[in-house]
Scaffold this motif. Structure first.
Motif, PDB file in Angstrom:
ATOM      1  N   UNK A  80       0.917  -1.183  -0.055  1.00 27.37           N
ATOM      2  CA  UNK A  80       0.080   0.089  -0.061  1.00 27.37           C
ATOM      3  C   UNK A  80       0.777   1.188  -0.140  1.00 27.37           C
ATOM      4  N   UNK A  81       0.980   2.088  -1.097  1.00 26.91           N
ATOM      5  CA  UNK A  81       1.848   3.104  -1.155  1.00 26.91           C
ATOM      6  C   UNK A  81       1.414   4.447  -0.294  1.00 26.91           C
ATOM      7  N   UNK A  82       2.237   4.969   0.236  1.00 27.63           N
ATOM      8  CA  UNK A  82       1.723   6.121   1.086  1.00 27.63           C
ATOM      9  C   UNK A  82       1.054   7.452   0.173  1.00 27.63           C
ATOM     10  N   UNK A  83       0.568   8.223   0.553  1.00 25.34           N
ATOM     11  CA  UNK A  83      -0.253   9.388   0.068  1.00 25.34           C
ATOM     12  C   UNK A  83      -1.577   8.797  -0.648  1.00 25.34           C
ATOM     13  N   UNK A  84      -1.099   7.732  -1.762  1.00 23.56           N
ATOM     14  CA  UNK A  84      -2.250   7.402  -2.411  1.00 23.56           C
ATOM     15  C   UNK A  84      -2.976   6.163  -2.120  1.00 23.56           C
ATOM     16  N   UNK A  85      -2.560   5.410  -1.077  1.00 21.57           N
ATOM     17  CA  UNK A  85      -2.898   4.157  -0.882  1.00 21.57           C
ATOM     18  C   UNK A  85      -4.421   4.125  -0.064  1.00 21.57           C
ATOM     19  N   UNK A  86      -4.622   5.352   0.440  1.00 26.78           N
ATOM     20  CA  UNK A  86      -6.133   5.045   0.996  1.00 26.78           C
ATOM     21  C   UNK A  86      -7.206   5.615  -0.064  1.00 26.78           C
ATOM     22  N   UNK A  87      -6.735   5.844  -1.433  1.00 32.15           N
ATOM     23  CA  UNK A  87      -7.526   5.720  -2.557  1.00 32.15           C
ATOM     24  C   UNK A  87      -7.602   4.499  -3.179  1.00 32.15           C
ATOM     25  N   UNK A  88      -6.820   3.555  -2.891  1.00 33.99           N
ATOM     26  CA  UNK A  88      -7.198   2.099  -3.454  1.00 33.99           C
ATOM     27  C   UNK A  88      -5.755   1.889  -4.340  1.00 33.99           C
ATOM     28  N   UNK A  89      -4.872   2.895  -4.411  1.00 33.05           N
ATOM     29  CA  UNK A  89      -3.751   2.525  -5.160  1.00 33.05           C
ATOM     30  C   UNK A  89      -3.104   1.576  -4.826  1.00 33.05           C
ATOM     31  N   UNK A  90      -2.185   1.032  -5.728  1.00 30.57           N
ATOM     32  CA  UNK A  90      -1.310  -0.187  -5.452  1.00 30.57           C
ATOM     33  C   UNK A  90       0.041  -0.029  -5.782  1.00 30.57           C
ATOM     34  N   UNK A  91       0.958  -0.351  -4.627  1.00 31.45           N
ATOM     35  CA  UNK A  91       2.449  -0.504  -4.946  1.00 31.45           C
ATOM     36  C   UNK A  91       2.832  -1.721  -5.418  1.00 31.45           C
ATOM     37  N   UNK A  92       3.642  -1.813  -6.568  1.00 26.18           N
ATOM     38  CA  UNK A  92       4.386  -2.938  -7.150  1.00 26.18           C
ATOM     39  C   UNK A  92       5.789  -2.883  -7.258  1.00 26.18           C
ATOM     40  N   UNK A  93       6.462  -3.745  -6.629  1.00 25.87           N
ATOM     41  CA  UNK A  93       8.025  -3.712  -6.539  1.00 25.87           C
ATOM     42  C   UNK A  93       8.390  -4.007  -7.734  1.00 25.87           C
ATOM     43  N   UNK A  94       9.518  -3.564  -8.286  1.00 30.02           N
ATOM     44  CA  UNK A  94      10.219  -3.872  -9.387  1.00 30.02           C
ATOM     45  C   UNK A  94      11.493  -4.354  -9.628  1.00 30.02           C
ATOM     46  N   UNK A  95      11.885  -4.410  -8.440  1.00 35.51           N
ATOM     47  CA  UNK A  95      13.351  -4.801  -7.725  1.00 35.51           C
ATOM     48  C   UNK A  95      13.191  -6.396  -7.281  1.00 35.51           C
ATOM     49  N   UNK A  96      12.287  -7.012  -7.449  1.00 36.66           N
ATOM     50  CA  UNK A  96      11.925  -8.579  -7.023  1.00 36.66           C
ATOM     51  C   UNK A  96      11.820  -9.313  -8.171  1.00 36.66           C
ATOM     52  N   UNK A  97      12.164  -9.029  -9.328  1.00 36.75           N
ATOM     53  CA  UNK A  97      11.733  -9.671 -10.296  1.00 36.75           C
ATOM     54  C   UNK A  97      10.556  -9.448 -11.299  1.00 36.75           C
ATOM     55  N   UNK A  98      10.433  -9.079 -12.333  1.00 40.85           N
ATOM     56  CA  UNK A  98       9.159  -8.823 -12.964  1.00 40.85           C
ATOM     57  C   UNK A  98       8.776  -9.875 -14.031  1.00 40.85           C
ATOM     58  N   UNK A  99       7.425 -10.099 -13.809  1.00 38.40           N
ATOM     59  CA  UNK A  99       6.584 -10.819 -14.790  1.00 38.40           C
ATOM     60  C   UNK A  99       5.904  -9.836 -15.645  1.00 38.40           C
TER      61      UNK A  99
END
Length: 128
Positions: A80-99
């Protein structure tokens, strides 16, 4: 943390995915590459070590309920990203391998959530 060259490669590929979508543009927002629908509504931002969080990630709009499902199912990848997470936005890590197929789907969902266009309407229903 991934190196500069790898970050640039990932950003270029993300840029290709985002800019294929209709009426999409890119410009910096708060110093980060950000993608917009019709030049107005952002749907995805690429962040590197935001305020020292150590992540290379995207923050993106998401359909209702998706944030909770994904963050619970794989908290190493989704957050859950800061600032925008409360609006349902999603955080996706790009440093853990990408599908890349999964990421392209997340980008399309983000675009649809922000634009309300319903790119993939359910057969037999009117598209917006």
């Amino acid at each position: 943390m991934v190196g500069n060259a790898e970050r640039e490669q990932v950003l270029e590929r993300l840029r290709e995915i985002c800019l294929r979508l209709p009426e999409t543009s890119e410009r910096p927002s708060h110093g980060a590459p950000t993608f917009f629908v019709c030049g107005k509504r952002s749907f995805l931002t690429v962040l590197t070590d935001h305020h020292g969080d150590g992540r290379f990630a995207i923050w993106c709009a998401a359909p209702a309920g998706v944030q909770g499902v994904l963050t619970e199912s794989d908290p190493e990848k989704f957050f859950v990203p800061p600032y925008v997470g409360h609006r349902g936005w999603l955080g996706v890590r790009l440093d853990r391998g990408i599908d890349w197929d999964e990421l392209a789907g997340i980008v399309e969902d983000a675009f649809e959530a922000a634009s309300g266009t319903g790119l993939n309407p359910v057969p037999g229903t009117d598209s917006p």
